[in-house]
Scaffold this motif. Structure first.
Motif, short mmCIF file in Angstrom:
data_model
loop_
_atom_site.label_atom_id
_atom_site.label_comp_id
_atom_site.label_asym_id
_atom_site.label_seq_id
_atom_site.Cartn_x
_atom_site.Cartn_y
_atom_site.Cartn_z
N GLY A 9 22.19 2.45 5.59
CA GLY A 9 20.74 2.68 5.66
C GLY A 9 20.37 4.00 5.06
N GLN A 41 11.17 5.23 14.89
CA GLN A 41 11.89 6.20 15.70
C GLN A 41 12.10 7.50 14.94
OE1 GLN A 41 15.76 4.91 16.98
NE2 GLN A 41 16.04 6.59 18.41
N ALA A 42 12.44 7.39 13.66
CA ALA A 42 12.65 8.59 12.85
C ALA A 42 11.37 9.38 12.67
CB ALA A 42 13.24 8.20 11.49
N ARG A 96 16.13 1.44 3.48
CA ARG A 96 16.64 0.34 4.30
C ARG A 96 16.17 -0.98 3.72
NH1 ARG A 96 15.00 4.48 7.62
NH2 ARG A 96 16.48 5.20 9.22
N HIS A 133 10.35 7.64 4.09
CA HIS A 133 11.23 6.51 4.38
C HIS A 133 10.82 5.33 3.50
CE1 HIS A 133 13.12 8.32 7.95
NE2 HIS A 133 11.93 8.85 8.17
N ALA A 142 11.68 -0.58 13.46
CA ALA A 142 11.99 0.20 14.67
C ALA A 142 12.74 1.48 14.32
CB ALA A 142 12.81 -0.65 15.64
N GLN A 143 13.67 1.40 13.37
CA GLN A 143 14.42 2.59 12.97
C GLN A 143 13.51 3.61 12.29
OE1 GLN A 143 17.47 0.92 10.49
NE2 GLN A 143 18.65 0.10 12.19
N VAL A 144 12.62 3.16 11.43
CA VAL A 144 11.71 4.07 10.75
C VAL A 144 10.74 4.70 11.74
CG1 VAL A 144 9.84 4.20 9.07
CG2 VAL A 144 11.89 2.90 8.53
N GLN A 185 14.07 -4.75 13.04
CA GLN A 185 15.05 -3.67 13.21
C GLN A 185 14.75 -2.51 12.28
OE1 GLN A 185 18.98 -5.31 12.75
NE2 GLN A 185 18.64 -6.93 14.25
N GLY A 186 14.44 -2.81 11.02
CA GLY A 186 14.14 -1.74 10.07
C GLY A 186 12.91 -0.96 10.46
#
Length: 986
Positions: free
Chosen positions: A430, A461-462, A434, A270, A457-459, A454-455
């Motif tokens: 994204g 989670q992935a 991101r 990522h 958190a998304q990474v 936010q970025g």
């Protein structure tokens, strides 16, 4: 202020360490931590270069990679052209020089082009130099000399010391501003392996352009300390990520040691881009004069290096962020004469801060023009009522808004859009990549940190990680308003849109008038964005202006696609530790030293093999040497080094399934000890490669390929095994091209030569038929013998471990002397295969033909259940008319060979009518040689419906003193010697 160097400040410099350097022979002094640009400014050197096309005086516009003007040459400590002064660290003894300007930078004869600008619009060279055609090379040299993009060093450095390194990470964070620092910290605390790359020597991003001691300094130091101590973090300073490729591959350049750059290739699952934003200039007449500088760059020189770019400053802007430059400049001791804002209203807080410092603010005002040529002397401001006021100033700080730095985002396939509030480009979407921080669009710190949260958190989670977020930096909201682009087309003077390529507003108007309205067309017609800065300060302006000329909304077009690398990379860094010949190592067969000692003329062959072309004797021409070698093969015996041949061992119980899928012939009925000629196709039914396939035992196969396609065939076999069959097959493909040598003994006396060398294998046809193989001993060496032929003569291909090949070669050469043996090169081999009508990849196999076109229907089993390309072949069989087919060509006796690549005209056409015909060519010559066997020139060709035209005469193009001429040839079958094939089967 008596000096351009401020008495205090400068985050990156060490005032106690002075460095001596020179510019254009003038001795100067700078400080440790300076860039070449900041050191030149500190010495009052405002004029640095001349422009690309008009040779106008140019100074600094920016302070980093956005700089379009300051490309200089270095002679010490290294010889390197096109070095960007704003990013080149100052070192002791550095010698720099301007690259344009003759006889000097101050007095440039080529500046006459500026006075002739009406006759030198965009694309003038396309129109002015189209004829006469013979003069274009002279025009090209003159234009290149006038452009003056530096000179390549004559000698490479003895030991550049460049390196290539490799790394893997869960997350790559690009940019070490507040957002990037926090994101790397948070993900590392959650357990991710993080690489943080930033092109600056210190972290902090745009906060480095604020006065030292602000509230963020403490948090930045805390984050840096935490990251440097964290075992999961690798922080790369002075390292810029310049390219993004498929499957998470990123290329970064470590510039911590200029001249010894290190290339990093990084795989990341990522990516978070905290690459910030790029400031745009304003557009007004003569906006390229030395002393016109981006407001953000002025702040950088003040705060990072403690340098005043001028003493009397005017600020012109259309956004809130630039007002900080005027306030900081006043606090640093510069005389700020006026602050002009295109907007009729601004935030009251900005006016209050300006008023507290006694600054004169002009709302609704624009820059009307400037005075001065080599140095800015005065600036005019035009208010909303049209009144003009002049200010004697040597510095004009401009800011036309900001756009997100989206190069890596675009390289990853990300989209962007025009933001109506920012009036610039921001990212959309994204995926793997991101954008966070100002790169995502917002300008105030709280909003930037929200995007980072936010970025991250998304990474997380992935990756399946649980976040343990570190403390966020605390900063009050900042003003970030920006107006639309202010442009007044009716003003006099040149309005430069792209300073790097000297593209003006008039050039854009001309491009629009001539139909180059799409941004990609605009780029290529005017060169906008094609300079070494890749249009970082100009591409958005160009797109917005073209949209306005077309009557579209400002964001309707968008800038051109940004391609890697993001910034220039030295070729030496790309070569790494393998300069010169090592960058593409020449591959040598085990016999190469013998060939060289024997006086062979060496060629570079497919896959960079060094192999012999022919062996001339003293006083012998190439044609005579090749004919001698050919006659020996046809009449006695020849010896040929075929070691570069692609060789693979395919093993496993499912080997048959793989081979049946990739070859057009059937292989399952082959018994151990037998083989076949085999053809590989692409999915579209076109010939990909040809070679042989032999069965060693029940589950072991030996296949050969052409030399040039060996690597491609290996990749294709692995692709079929892993993708087509999804890894279900129990089969291994092992390339052994370099481990096994291949020596070819060919000619009527081939059996006698092998027998003389003590061959243990019975060699007669009844014991050893054509397309069979045998294990045996030859001259005391264990070998594999294959009955195959590429010359049309009785041939034995001898495969053995490469280390043992030189001794066997010597034995064969010595034993064959009494039999009339000649050692053959690739030229003779080519002649012999043309005489026999055998195909060659790169000649007859041009990517457009199928095996049926080449007369290889006998090598295709359409009754097989399936093979790659079969469905496409069925389509071709349904519509066979008009396809190019392999034929032979005979020219009149005594005439020289045809030219390879010559076109065969359609029936009824001569040269005059052919030039006017939309499809004048019916085919072309693929190979042409002088045949010693026939005593005349012969050729192979691909001709439409060729097999139906045997016996017809065709007209073939030929080079003449002026233009082209035509020659006559007769179409015949593509086999000139031994059409029945008896010689090779004997």
């Amino acid at each position: 202020m008596s000096s351009w160097r401020l008495p205090s400040g400068g985050r990156l410099i060490e005032r106690g360490q002075t460095l001596d350097f020179a510019f254009n022979g003038r001795p100067l002094q700078g400080l440790q931590g300076d860039t070449l640009a900041s050191a030149l400014l500190a010495n009052g050197q405002m004029l640095l270069s001349r422009s690309f096309k008009y040779h106008r005086p140019r100074g600094l516009l920016g302070a980093g990679w956005e700089e379009p003007n300051a490309f200089l040459g270095l002679s010490v400590p290294r010889q390197e052209p096109n070095v960007l002064a704003t990013t080149e660290p100052l070192v002791q003894g550095l010698h720099a020089h301007s690259q344009r300007g003759w006889p000097s930078l101050q007095w440039d004869v080529m500046a006459v082009a500026d006075a002739l600008h009406r006759w030198l619009p965009a694309g003038f060279y396309y129109k002015a130099f189209k004829s006469p055609a013979w003069a274009w090379p002279w025009f090209e040299r003159a234009l290149r000399h006038a452009a003056g993009m530096g000179q390549v060093p004559e000698k490479a450095p003895a030991d550049a010391g460049h390196e290539r390194r490799f790394a893997h990470a869960d997350v790559l964070v690009v940019g070490a501003g507040l957002s990037g620092l926090w994101a790397a910290w948070a993900l590392a605390e959650a357990g991710a392996r993080v690489v943080l790359a930033d092109d600056a020597p210190q972290p902090g991003g745009r906060w480095l352009d604020r006065p030292a001691g602000h509230a963020m300094d403490g948090w930045i130091a805390l984050a840096q300390q935490a990251l440097d101590a964290h075992p999961l973090v690798r922080r790369w300073s002075c390292t810029q990520v310049v390219a993004q490729h498929d499957h998470g591959l990123f290329v970064a350049v470590d510039r911590s040691q200029p001249g010894r750059e290190r290339i990093w290739k990084l795989r990341a699952r990522h990516v978070l881009l905290a690459t910030g934003q790029i400031e745009r200039p304003l557009l007004f007449p003569d906006n390229d004069r030395p002393g016109v500088m981006l407001a953000g760059a002025v702040s950088s020189y003040l705060q990072r290096w403690g340098v005043a770019p001028g003493r009397r400053m005017v600020l012109a802007t259309n956004n809130d962020a630039a007002w900080t430059t005027a306030l900081d400049a006043h606090d640093a001791g510069l005389q700020v004469l006026a602050v002009a804002d295109l907007r009729p209203q601004v935030h009251p807080e900005l006016l209050a801060q300006a008023q507290a410092r006694g600054l004169s603010a002009h709302l609704g005002a624009r820059v009307g023009g400037v005075r001065g040529r080599a140095q800015l002397r005065a600036v005019s401001l035009v208010d909303s009522d049209g009144r003009v006021q002049w200010y004697e100033a040597d510095l004009l700080a401009v800011s036309g808004g900001w756009s997100s730095a989206l190069a890596l985002h675009a390289q990853a396939g990300g989209a962007n859009r025009y933001d109506a509030q920012l009036h610039g480009m921001v990212p959309v979407g994204g995926g793997l990549v991101r954008c966070i921080g100002t790169a995502a669009g917002p300008q105030d710190t709280p909003a930037c940190m929200d995007s980072a949260v936010q970025g991250v958190a998304q990474v997380a989670q992935a990756l399946g990680l649980r976040l343990k977020p570190p403390p966020l930096p605390q900063a009050p909201p900042e003003l970030g308003g920006c107006s639309a682009l202010g442009l007044h087309v009716g003003c006099r003077g040149k309005v430069f849109v792209d300073l790097a390529s000297d593209v003006t507003l008039d050039d854009l108007v001309l491009a629009h008038r001539e139909g180059y309205e799409a941004t990609e067309h605009l780029k290529r017609y005017t060169a906008l964005g094609m300079g070494p800065d890749q249009g970082r300060t100009s591409s958005v302006h160009g797109a917005v202006l073209m949209a306005g000329l077309r009557g579209l909304d400002a964001g309707a077009l968008g800038p051109t696609r940004l391609r890697p690398p993001y910034t220039p990379v030295p070729f030496a860094a790309i070569a790494g530790a393998d300069p010169g010949l090592l960058i593409r190592p020449m591959r040598r067969t085990p016999i190469t030293p013998w060939h060289e000692q024997a006086g062979a003329v060496m060629y570079e062959s497919g896959q960079n093999w060094r192999r012999p072309g022919y062996y001339p004797r003293p006083g012998e021409s190439m044609a005579q040497a090749v004919e001698r070698e050919c006659r020996a093969c046809r009449e006695a015996v020849g010896l040929y080094d075929s070691s570069p041949l692609g060789k693979f061992e395919v093993t496993g119980p499912d080997a048959i399934a793989l081979l049946e899928q990739v070859y057009t012939c059937r292989v399952s009925d082959l018994k151990p000890g037998r083989g076949r000629y085999a053809v590989m196709l692409r999915e579209d039914g076109r010939v990909f490669d040809d070679g042989t396939v032999f069965r060693l035992d029940e589950h072991r196969w030996w296949i050969t390929t052409t030399t040039g396609q060996a690597l491609a065939v290996h990749a294709w076999l692995e692709s079929v095994r892993q993708v087509h069959f999804q890894g279900r097959l129990q089969v291994f493909v092992t390339p052994v091209s370099e481990q096994w040598a291949a020596l070819v003994v060919c000619g009527p006396r081939a059996r006698q030569l092998l027998a003389a060398c003590g061959c243990s294998v019975p060699l007669e046809k009844v014991d050893f038929p054509f397309m069979a193989w045998r294990d045996g001993q030859l001259a005391g060496q264990a070998v594999r013998l294959f009955r195959v032929s590429f010359t049309g003569e009785l041939s034995f291909e001898i495969h053995l471990p490469a280390r043992r090949a030189p001794a066997l070669w010597q034995t064969l050469a010595q034993a064959g002397a009494s039999l009339g043996l000649e050692v053959m090169g690739s030229e003779a081999n080519h002649v012999l295969r043309v005489e026999k009508g055998f195909i060659s990849v790169g000649h007859e196999v041009d990517g457009c033909v199928n095996p049926l076109d080449l007369g290889l229907a006998w090598a295709v089993r359409m009754d097989k259940e399936d093979f790659i390309g079969k469905r496409s072949l069925q389509r071709d069989l349904a519509r066979p008319q008009g396809r190019a087919q392999l034929v032979g060509l005979l020219v009149e006796a005594g005439q020289p060979p045809l030219e390879e690549g010559a076109q065969i005209l359609r029936e009824g056409l001569d040269l005059a009518s052919a030039r006017a015909a939309p499809l004048a060519s019916a085919g072309f010559v693929t190979a042409s040689v002088w045949s010693p066997s026939l005593g005349r020139a012969v050729a192979l060709a691909l001709l439409e419906d060729g097999r139906e035209r045997h016996g017809q005469n065709v007209r073939v193009t030929a080079a003449a003193t002026k233009g082209l001429s035509l020659r006559s040839a007769t179409v015949v079958a593509p086999v000139f010697v031994d059409s029945e094939g008896g010689r090779m089967r004997v």
